[in-house]
Motif scaffolding. Sequence first.
Motif, PDB file in Angstrom:
ATOM      1  N   THR A 130       0.852  -1.183   0.000  1.00 28.83           N
ATOM      2  CA  THR A 130       0.000   0.000   0.000  1.00 28.83           C
ATOM      3  C   THR A 130       0.888   1.232   0.000  1.00 28.83           C
ATOM      4  OG1 THR A 130      -0.100   0.098   2.415  1.00 28.83           O
ATOM      5  CG2 THR A 130      -1.847  -1.141   1.291  1.00 28.83           C
TER       6      THR A 130
ATOM      7  N   ARG B 230       0.337   5.529   0.914  1.00 29.63           N
ATOM      8  CA  ARG B 230      -0.477   6.702   1.238  1.00 29.63           C
ATOM      9  C   ARG B 230       0.469   7.815   1.658  1.00 29.63           C
ATOM     10  NH1 ARG B 230      -5.099   6.611   5.853  1.00 29.63           N
ATOM     11  NH2 ARG B 230      -3.271   6.792   7.222  1.00 29.63           N
ATOM     12  N   ASP B 231       0.218   8.991   1.139  1.00 22.53           N
ATOM     13  CA  ASP B 231       1.030  10.167   1.459  1.00 22.53           C
ATOM     14  C   ASP B 231       2.515   9.917   1.169  1.00 22.53           C
ATOM     15  OD1 ASP B 231      -1.365  11.246   2.403  1.00 22.53           O
ATOM     16  OD2 ASP B 231      -0.964  10.600   4.455  1.00 22.53           O
TER      17      ASP B 231
ATOM     18  N   LEU C 171      -3.184   0.202   6.831  1.00 18.42           N
ATOM     19  CA  LEU C 171      -2.262   0.213   5.696  1.00 18.42           C
ATOM     20  C   LEU C 171      -1.513  -1.105   5.553  1.00 18.42           C
ATOM     21  CD1 LEU C 171      -0.895   3.818   6.186  1.00 18.42           C
ATOM     22  CD2 LEU C 171      -2.579   3.050   4.506  1.00 18.42           C
TER      23      LEU C 171
ATOM     24  N   ARG D  62      -2.604   2.251  -4.045  1.00 18.18           N
ATOM     25  CA  ARG D  62      -2.601   3.584  -3.441  1.00 18.18           C
ATOM     26  C   ARG D  62      -3.905   3.816  -2.696  1.00 18.18           C
ATOM     27  NH1 ARG D  62       0.722   3.827  -7.763  1.00 18.18           N
ATOM     28  NH2 ARG D  62       2.742   4.800  -7.321  1.00 18.18           N
ATOM     29  N   VAL D  63      -3.785   4.164  -1.433  1.00 15.43           N
ATOM     30  CA  VAL D  63      -4.960   4.409  -0.591  1.00 15.43           C
ATOM     31  C   VAL D  63      -5.394   5.842  -0.821  1.00 15.43           C
ATOM     32  CG1 VAL D  63      -5.852   4.428   1.760  1.00 15.43           C
ATOM     33  CG2 VAL D  63      -4.148   2.710   1.066  1.00 15.43           C
ATOM     34  N   ARG D  64      -6.559   5.988  -1.371  1.00 15.40           N
ATOM     35  CA  ARG D  64      -7.009   7.300  -1.844  1.00 15.40           C
ATOM     36  C   ARG D  64      -7.440   8.217  -0.701  1.00 15.40           C
ATOM     37  NH1 ARG D  64     -10.956   3.592  -3.438  1.00 15.40           N
ATOM     38  NH2 ARG D  64      -9.953   3.434  -5.455  1.00 15.40           N
ATOM     39  N   ARG D  65      -7.322   9.494  -0.946  1.00  8.82           N
ATOM     40  CA  ARG D  65      -7.835  10.529  -0.047  1.00  8.82           C
ATOM     41  C   ARG D  65      -8.781  11.405  -0.863  1.00  8.82           C
ATOM     42  NH1 ARG D  65      -5.781  11.130   4.908  1.00  8.82           N
ATOM     43  NH2 ARG D  65      -3.679  10.419   5.461  1.00  8.82           N
TER      44      ARG D  65
ATOM     45  N   ASP E 263     -12.411  11.860   2.339  1.00  4.10           N
ATOM     46  CA  ASP E 263     -11.410  11.471   3.329  1.00  4.10           C
ATOM     47  C   ASP E 263     -11.456  12.464   4.489  1.00  4.10           C
ATOM     48  OD1 ASP E 263      -8.729  10.287   4.235  1.00  4.10           O
ATOM     49  OD2 ASP E 263      -8.224  12.407   3.880  1.00  4.10           O
TER      50      ASP E 263
END
Length: 629
Positions: free
Chosen positions: A26, A28-29, A87, A213-216, A350
């Motif tokens: 994963t 994120r950011d 995550l 990719r963990v979306r926001r 998010d």
Amino acid sequence: MSSPRPGTRRLTTAQALVAFLARQYTERDGRRHRLIGATWAIFGHGNVAGLGQALLEYGEEMPFLQGRNEQAMVHAAVGYARQSNRLSAHAVTTSIGPGATNLVTGAALATINRLPVLLLPGDTFATRPADPVLQQLEVPGAGDVSVNDTLRPVSAYFDRITRPEALVPAALQAMRVLTDPAATGAVTLALPQDVQAEGFDWPEEFFAERVWRVRRPAPDAAELDAAVRAVRASSRPLIVAGGGVHHSAAEDALRTLAETTGIPVASTQAGKGSLSHDHPADVGGIGHTGTATADHLARTADLVLGVGTRWTDFTTASSTLFAHPGVRFVNLNITGFDAHKMAGLPLVADARTALLALAAGLGEHRVDPAYAAEYGRRKAAWEARVTAAYTPRGDDARPTQPQVLGALDTLVTGDDIVINAAGSLPGDLHKLWRARSHDQYHVEYGYSCMGYEIPAAVGVALAAPGRPVWAFVGDGTYLMNPTEIVTAVQERLPIKVVILQNHGYASIGGLSEAVGSERHGTAYRYRAPDATYTGDPLPVDLAANAASLGMRVLRPRTVRDLREALAEARASTVPTCVYVETETADTVSGAPPAEAWWDVPVAETATRPAAVKAREEYDRHVAARRRHL
């Protein structure tokens, strides 16, 4: 065995799955995390030759963890996923039959709490060489049903892999759901035991590193504008922080919004710790187990901003808490399903992204100084009540349950993590615990599952090595599921288990008394001459049991002993149990009483006076229930 085709690799289905899982990530950011950190397993005939062999084959790529109870393995995986902010997750494999059905409770807990876990139960033969095989459920009207179908309603995604090539799309869909913050939960891939061991030519692309990719997602402009206007128009706004604040790592954004606007922040069980307990805007837990401060603000709020909350009955006091005649809701949630609850204005996004956008949209808007001063005074008054509940009569007295929390309160820092799920402790913790960091408070209250705490502590310790991890359990909860103590010993994880002995299901005993059932069947006692369980307490020694499973055990008897034992346990480098007999067997706790109602229906007709009186009280509360439209 034939040679693989060019561009393919010949592996069994189980080997291919393990190799695939080892290469999923994963992000994120800008930070990458391994998606499946390890696989838990208990082996039986339904998975030992398939996934068992594959985990041995790929032991350098996929860490293996040995469990003792299938439900507990899922709880440990959930604890790991929660501590990892969703995550990173764990996989859990079991044999067919009872091993598989033992997963159901853990799967329900994971899905209800929106926490990712990958379940890989063995299944009966896809090719049906013998029918039935050992542990096969026969359904005369449906030949394709197995016991694993019990996992369908408690899984966020379910598939049965009846051919090797079906694994490719199923595995990709499983990863999609595990990493989707709006859809995650338990993901089940049922694996027939013959298919697990079957060879197949797999495309090399299947084993390439893949990043999810963990979306926001940002809020819709119109929804954001409506939310800003609603907050600006309110005179007594209140923020209710739910678990989505933590899942989104939105604590800093929430603090910014609270500090720039002065809006007070109450928290659900899952959201507690979103602000530190000593932040001026933090007014504590809300709802049936909440503080007097938060519940008063909820009753008088004209605008409630829910952030990442599912609005459960404990939070809303069974739809009796938000009493202002003109109260309206704004629901910031990544799922549209939750964002439309309470007839609220939806803000589907998010949490961190939307909170920052809200703060920018509100600009220099602030609540009336008199409102801020009011909740400040109420917050200080509640803190005095917490201190009183934590303070013992003397150092030589036997501690009450809140005093056990108070003794630990003097020792912990923001590094400590406190875990609980069931009994009277969730109420005491929600009201009284002073959370010092965003991830210190770990109470599972979506499913409130007895037996969660000890295995979850194992999972949390794996995700947060070096941090003190405390599992608070009552005697009833301990008896449900102590088996993963053995795993903690085996893995040398220095978890700290605090057993509170009050000789029965004390919280349900208190509820039973309140609803007119007179504590029937809730005490751990011998039968009395009248056939009720009201004789002497049972001579059960849970501390000796914990010691027999490999724990170091401390037995404090007084408040003074307790402080010393907790300090010793905190410093211990081995799994340690602190066994405490609380002050009275029949008292749930000395915490302040509930500040809001909870709907547990009472017998409408009865002859026993206790039930008749309880029904009168129930009817009085029901009259305050409302639907928000």
